[in-house]
Design an enzyme around this catalytic site. Structure first.
Site, PDB file in Angstrom:
ATOM      1  N   ASP A 247       9.171   2.733   0.304  1.00  0.00           N
ATOM      2  CA  ASP A 247       8.104   3.393   1.038  1.00  0.00           C
ATOM      3  C   ASP A 247       8.254   2.972   2.500  1.00  0.00           C
ATOM      4  O   ASP A 247       7.825   1.881   2.895  1.00  0.00           O
ATOM      5  CB  ASP A 247       6.743   2.982   0.467  1.00  0.00           C
ATOM      6  CG  ASP A 247       5.581   3.619   1.227  1.00  0.00           C
ATOM      7  OD1 ASP A 247       5.840   4.307   2.247  1.00  0.00           O
ATOM      8  OD2 ASP A 247       4.430   3.429   0.808  1.00  0.00           O
TER       9      ASP A 247
ATOM     10  N   TYR B 290       0.850  -1.193   0.000  1.00  0.00           N
ATOM     11  CA  TYR B 290       0.000   0.000   0.000  1.00  0.00           C
ATOM     12  C   TYR B 290       0.880   1.235   0.000  1.00  0.00           C
ATOM     13  O   TYR B 290       1.831   1.323   0.789  1.00  0.00           O
ATOM     14  CB  TYR B 290      -0.875  -0.007   1.260  1.00  0.00           C
ATOM     15  CG  TYR B 290      -1.804   1.179   1.391  1.00  0.00           C
ATOM     16  CD1 TYR B 290      -2.823   1.391   0.467  1.00  0.00           C
ATOM     17  CD2 TYR B 290      -1.669   2.085   2.446  1.00  0.00           C
ATOM     18  CE1 TYR B 290      -3.690   2.472   0.595  1.00  0.00           C
ATOM     19  CE2 TYR B 290      -2.538   3.164   2.582  1.00  0.00           C
ATOM     20  CZ  TYR B 290      -3.548   3.358   1.646  1.00  0.00           C
ATOM     21  OH  TYR B 290      -4.405   4.424   1.785  1.00  0.00           O
TER      22      TYR B 290
ATOM     23  N   LYS C 230       3.828   8.488   9.454  1.00  0.00           N
ATOM     24  CA  LYS C 230       3.581   7.826  10.740  1.00  0.00           C
ATOM     25  C   LYS C 230       4.540   8.261  11.853  1.00  0.00           C
ATOM     26  O   LYS C 230       4.340   9.329  12.416  1.00  0.00           O
ATOM     27  CB  LYS C 230       3.511   6.315  10.520  1.00  0.00           C
ATOM     28  CG  LYS C 230       2.333   5.993   9.571  1.00  0.00           C
ATOM     29  CD  LYS C 230       1.975   4.544   9.381  1.00  0.00           C
ATOM     30  CE  LYS C 230       0.661   4.457   8.616  1.00  0.00           C
ATOM     31  NZ  LYS C 230       0.665   3.695   7.386  1.00  0.00           N
TER      32      LYS C 230
HETATM   33  C1  LIG Z   1       0.096   4.239   6.049  1.00  0.00           C
HETATM   34  C2  LIG Z   1       0.871   4.065   4.822  1.00  0.00           C
HETATM   35  C3  LIG Z   1       0.777   4.961   3.748  1.00  0.00           C
HETATM   36  C4  LIG Z   1      -0.237   6.079   3.711  1.00  0.00           C
HETATM   37  O1  LIG Z   1      -0.023   6.999   4.722  1.00  0.00           O
HETATM   38  P1  LIG Z   1      -1.250   7.959   5.189  1.00  0.00           P
HETATM   39  O2  LIG Z   1      -0.616   8.871   6.180  1.00  0.00           O
HETATM   40  O3  LIG Z   1      -2.283   7.049   5.759  1.00  0.00           O
HETATM   41  O4  LIG Z   1      -1.724   8.667   3.978  1.00  0.00           O
HETATM   42  C5  LIG Z   1       1.618   4.799   2.669  1.00  0.00           C
HETATM   43  N1  LIG Z   1       2.504   3.807   2.637  1.00  0.00           N
HETATM   44  C6  LIG Z   1       2.633   2.912   3.643  1.00  0.00           C
HETATM   45  C7  LIG Z   1       3.659   1.845   3.556  1.00  0.00           C
HETATM   46  C8  LIG Z   1       1.810   3.012   4.760  1.00  0.00           C
HETATM   47  O5  LIG Z   1       1.902   2.104   5.725  1.00  0.00           O
END
Ligand SMILES: *Cc1c(COP(=O)(O)O)cnc(C)c1O
Length: 432
Positions: A244, A149, A272
């Site tokens: 990511d 994701y 995060k």
């Molecule tokens: C949570 C997450 C996102 C998206 O971040 P948001 O702050 O929810 O938009 C993108 N990449 C990874 C790997 C994530 O865990």
């Protein structure tokens, strides 16, 4: 000690009202508990390793607001720093010293990052990095992995893991075909598939983006050599490698998965943890690439609240706390105790399960495994996971409400919290 009959009358009232006010009653889909069944609990406050719901029940929390709460919720030093920052105003929309401080901390910590741009969410960070990948290489296609994701931007909503998987949406309506026509997908941990895509799309692929440890299809670790192999393939085909690390940054290690595995990508996204519980994302990487971002270069990307002083303050204080010696050893120790304990209990109570852990991130699947990719993860008995989840919840342990989400610990979790959690898990698994 073990509480099996919690009262959730107020949660139910609030959530029933919410469903008339907001789609599904939530501000983000997985919160609605669709994949585990039953009603979500409505939170009232959080502190350290614990949550209290509106009915006054207390839970040990392993979601940590989906990752940011690695110091424990509402850490007194973060809250104190925020109080102080608040007095000076909530948003400047202009340069501030705090941005320099956090930028320096991120650059010092993360091997690939020589320059950084702050945004407000992980989604924004991934959108920014996507535009930059394409601009720098002058190529349009990208490779992503099934089950990974990267936020909810159109181009990434292809086989995008947890939230989407949980709802059973293969793709989302409203995403134009053109937006995903340049998104190629491969199974995680499968270098041969990646190589084949590069061969079939010579000089067309801008780069490869991945979660270096997957948390959005449940917990999946990279096979030995997988990250190294991607580094070699991207070099060979003149493409960029993007980690990511929105979830893994400052969680798998202080310098993220790239520090842990010793593989340095060209670009990295963060979120995060670096916001310490406030909305922050960031992308950064090689100076020559980042110099293309406006206003230094032509690649446009902007944000009214980006770099805002409250978010920067929470991030700075959180990273300072993480720098204390022994933090990651402690996180590794308690999380290993939890993950090993869960597997052992599953075995002793006659359940087929597999799982694992790295640093403060863990997972448990009800399948024999091994789980190396999203297809493997989907073999998990999600109905059983739903019952397990509900049993844990009713006995005071809050797990992510989906089989396809990793779990998170914090350094506020004590050995006793872990032992209590395992005692509850034994109870629940015995009755599944
Ligand atoms: C949570 C997450 C996102 C998206 O971040 P948001 O702050 O929810 O938009 C993108 N990449 C990874 C790997 C994530 O865990």
């Amino acid at each position: 000690m073990v509480n099996t009959t919690i009262k959730t009358t107020k949660s139910q009232e609030v959530f029933a009202a919410a469903q008339n006010l907001m789609p599904g009653g939530v501000s983000s889909p997985v919160r609605a508990f669709k994949s585990v069944g039953g009603q979500p609990i409505v939170f009232d406050r959080v502190k350290g390793a614990y949550i209290w719901d509106v009915d006054g029940n207390q839970y040990i929390d392993y979601v940590g607001t989906w990752g940011p709460a690695i110091c424990g919720h509402a850490h007194p030093e973060v809250i104190a720093a925020l109080h102080e920052a608040l007095e000076k105003g909530t948003s400047f929309g202009a340069p501030s010293t705090l941005e320099n401080v956090l930028a320096e901390m991120v650059i010092d910590a993360v091997p690939s990052i020589e320059m950084v741009r702050f945004v407000n969410s992980g989604t924004e960070a991934c959108m920014g990095v996507l535009r930059l990948m394409r601009a720098f290489t002058n190529r349009e296609k990208i490779i992503k992995f099934e089950g990974c994701y990267h936020g909810h931007a159109d181009a990434f909503l292809v086989k995008a893991g947890s939230g989407v998987a949980t709802l059973g949406l293969p793709d989302s309506p409203g995403v134009p075909k053109l937006a995903t026509s340049t998104t190629l997908t491969a199974p995680y941990n499968d270098l041969e598939s990646v190589k084949a895509l590069f061969e079939e799309n010579r000089d067309e692929i801008a780069g490869v983006i991945l979660e270096p440890v997957v948390g959005n299809a449940g917990f999946i670790a990279p096979d030995a050599g997988f990250l190294e192999g991607l580094r070699e393939l991207t070099h060979e085909y003149g493409a960029l490698l993007v980690f990511d690390e929105v979830m893994t940054g400052f969680r798998i290690a202080y310098g993220g998965a790239q520090e842990k595995f010793g593989v340095t990508p060209d670009l990295t996204t963060l979120g995060k943890v670096i916001g310490g519980g406030l909305p922050v994302g960031a992308y950064g990487g090689r100076r020559d690439i980042m110099s293309m971002v406006a206003p230094a270069g032509p690649v446009y990307q902007a944000g009214t609240l980006s770099g805002n002083p409250l978010a920067m303050t929470a991030g700075i204080k959180t990273l300072e706390l993480l720098q204390k010696p022994g933090t990651y050893d402690y996180l590794e120790r308690i999380t290993k105790k939890l993950a090993d304990g869960l597997l052992q209990i599953a075995k002793e109570t006659g359940h087929v399960a597999c799982g694992g852990q790295i640093s403060a991130m863990f997972g448990l699947f009800f399948t024999s495994g091994p789980v190396n990719n999203y297809e493997d993860a989907k073999k998990s008995d999600t109905a059983k996971f739903g019952r397990f989840h509900r049993g844990m919840l009713e006995r005071g342990v809050y797990l992510a409400p989906s089989q396809f989400e990793a779990g998170f610990t914090s350094f506020a979790h004590t050995e006793e919290d872990i032992e209590q959690t395992l005692a509850v898990a034994r109870d629940v698994m015995s009755s599944l």
